[in-house]
Design a protein around this motif. Structure first.
Motif, PDB file in Angstrom:
ATOM      1  N   HIS A 173       0.834  -1.204   0.000  1.00 23.44           N
ATOM      2  CA  HIS A 173       0.000   0.000   0.000  1.00 23.44           C
ATOM      3  C   HIS A 173       0.870   1.255   0.000  1.00 23.44           C
ATOM      4  O   HIS A 173       1.957   1.260   0.589  1.00 23.44           O
ATOM      5  CB  HIS A 173      -0.915   0.030   1.239  1.00 23.44           C
ATOM      6  N   GLN A 174       0.370   2.294  -0.648  1.00 21.24           N
ATOM      7  CA  GLN A 174       1.044   3.589  -0.640  1.00 21.24           C
ATOM      8  C   GLN A 174       0.107   4.598   0.019  1.00 21.24           C
ATOM      9  O   GLN A 174      -0.972   4.896  -0.505  1.00 21.24           O
ATOM     10  CB  GLN A 174       1.377   4.038  -2.067  1.00 21.24           C
ATOM     11  N   ALA A 175       0.517   5.110   1.186  1.00 17.24           N
ATOM     12  CA  ALA A 175      -0.326   6.043   1.940  1.00 17.24           C
ATOM     13  C   ALA A 175      -0.268   7.421   1.286  1.00 17.24           C
ATOM     14  O   ALA A 175       0.796   8.026   1.194  1.00 17.24           O
ATOM     15  CB  ALA A 175       0.130   6.108   3.392  1.00 17.24           C
ATOM     16  N   MET A 176      -1.420   7.913   0.854  1.00 15.90           N
ATOM     17  CA  MET A 176      -1.500   9.225   0.232  1.00 15.90           C
ATOM     18  C   MET A 176      -1.824  10.308   1.260  1.00 15.90           C
ATOM     19  O   MET A 176      -1.480  11.470   1.077  1.00 15.90           O
ATOM     20  CB  MET A 176      -2.557   9.217  -0.872  1.00 15.90           C
ATOM     21  N   SER A 177      -2.515   9.921   2.342  1.00 13.65           N
ATOM     22  CA  SER A 177      -2.846  10.870   3.403  1.00 13.65           C
ATOM     23  C   SER A 177      -3.240  10.093   4.651  1.00 13.65           C
ATOM     24  O   SER A 177      -3.495   8.885   4.586  1.00 13.65           O
ATOM     25  CB  SER A 177      -4.000  11.792   2.980  1.00 13.65           C
ATOM     26  N   MET A 178      -3.258  10.816   5.792  1.00 14.01           N
ATOM     27  CA  MET A 178      -3.659  10.204   7.061  1.00 14.01           C
ATOM     28  C   MET A 178      -4.720  11.083   7.712  1.00 14.01           C
ATOM     29  O   MET A 178      -4.708  12.310   7.554  1.00 14.01           O
ATOM     30  CB  MET A 178      -2.462  10.027   7.994  1.00 14.01           C
ATOM     31  N   GLN A 179      -5.625  10.436   8.429  1.00 17.33           N
ATOM     32  CA  GLN A 179      -6.739  11.183   9.007  1.00 17.33           C
ATOM     33  C   GLN A 179      -7.184  10.510  10.304  1.00 17.33           C
ATOM     34  O   GLN A 179      -7.191   9.284  10.414  1.00 17.33           O
ATOM     35  CB  GLN A 179      -7.907  11.221   8.013  1.00 17.33           C
ATOM     36  N   GLU A 180      -7.538  11.343  11.269  1.00 14.22           N
ATOM     37  CA  GLU A 180      -8.080  10.804  12.517  1.00 14.22           C
ATOM     38  C   GLU A 180      -9.528  10.382  12.282  1.00 14.22           C
ATOM     39  O   GLU A 180     -10.324  11.129  11.722  1.00 14.22           O
ATOM     40  CB  GLU A 180      -8.039  11.866  13.619  1.00 14.22           C
TER      41      GLU A 180
END
Length: 211
Positions: free
Chosen positions: A162-169
């Motif tokens: 997987h390639q993380a494009m963004s992170m969010q709570e």
């Protein structure tokens, strides 16, 4: 629905089926070409093996003081056989890698087309069915040759696939969980062709209660 509209939808379905057949035919032709190339590699390696086996037979017929040469020749034959077997296996397993990578763009475009069309519009029913048939045929052809989708929705984030494009709570979701898949990834016979582009949950910032 008018007769003219029905005829147009039928033509669109036929055209979509023809497109699916053409894509499948292209995939099969590419596999045939790669197979022929693998056979050429096998032939070249076999010729080399035959030459070394002849040298080995000659060495074995000589006097005992050439024993070391015989041993080295035999070891070289064994090594070439092993490398040839590995090369053939790789050629068979990953011959479609480049072609599959190109076809994934077509899969993406067809999926985006389905997402953008108003499925409640009856006039688009024929177009939707045609796109779906084309997409299903293409995916079936890719799966036939070992191409599988990587769709990790709600799964733990894995940087190998997987390639993380963004992170969010996200409340009530464990950190490092895939909460959205922006683009599916694909693998070929267990080897990653393209990572899945995803959005990942992250932990909420810790609250300082010492104050």
């Amino acid at each position: 629905m008018t007769t003219e509209s029905t005829t147009n939808n039928a033509n669109q379905e036929i055209s979509a089926e023809q497109l699916a057949d053409e894509i499948v035919q292209q995939a099969e032709e590419q596999v045939e070409e790669q197979h022929d190339h693998a056979q050429e590699v096998i032939s070249e390696e076999q010729e080399r093996i035959n030459e070394l086996e002849l040298a080995l037979a000659t060495a074995q017929s000589t006097v005992s003081d050439q024993k070391d040469s015989v041993i080295r020749a035999k070891a070289e034959v064994d090594n070439i056989r092993r490398r040839a077997a590995q090369d053939v296996e790789k050629a068979r397993k990953f011959a479609l890698e480049k072609f599959a990578g190109e076809m994934l763009t077509t899969v993406d475009n067809l999926e985006r087309a389905l997402q953008s069309i108003d499925k409640e519009d009856e006039s688009k029913k024929g177009v939707i069915e045609g796109i779906e048939l084309t997409l299903q045929g293409l995916i079936a052809s890719l799966e036939k040759f070992g191409v599988k989708a990587v769709d990790p929705q709600d799964q733990p984030f894995n940087p190998e696939f997987h390639q993380a494009m963004s992170m969010q709570e996200v409340p009530d979701v464990a950190p490092n969980t895939v909460i959205a898949v922006m683009q599916k990834g694909y693998e070929l016979n267990g080897r990653l062709v393209r990572p899945a582009m995803v959005m990942v949950s992250k932990a909420a910032p810790s609250v300082d209660t010492s104050a």
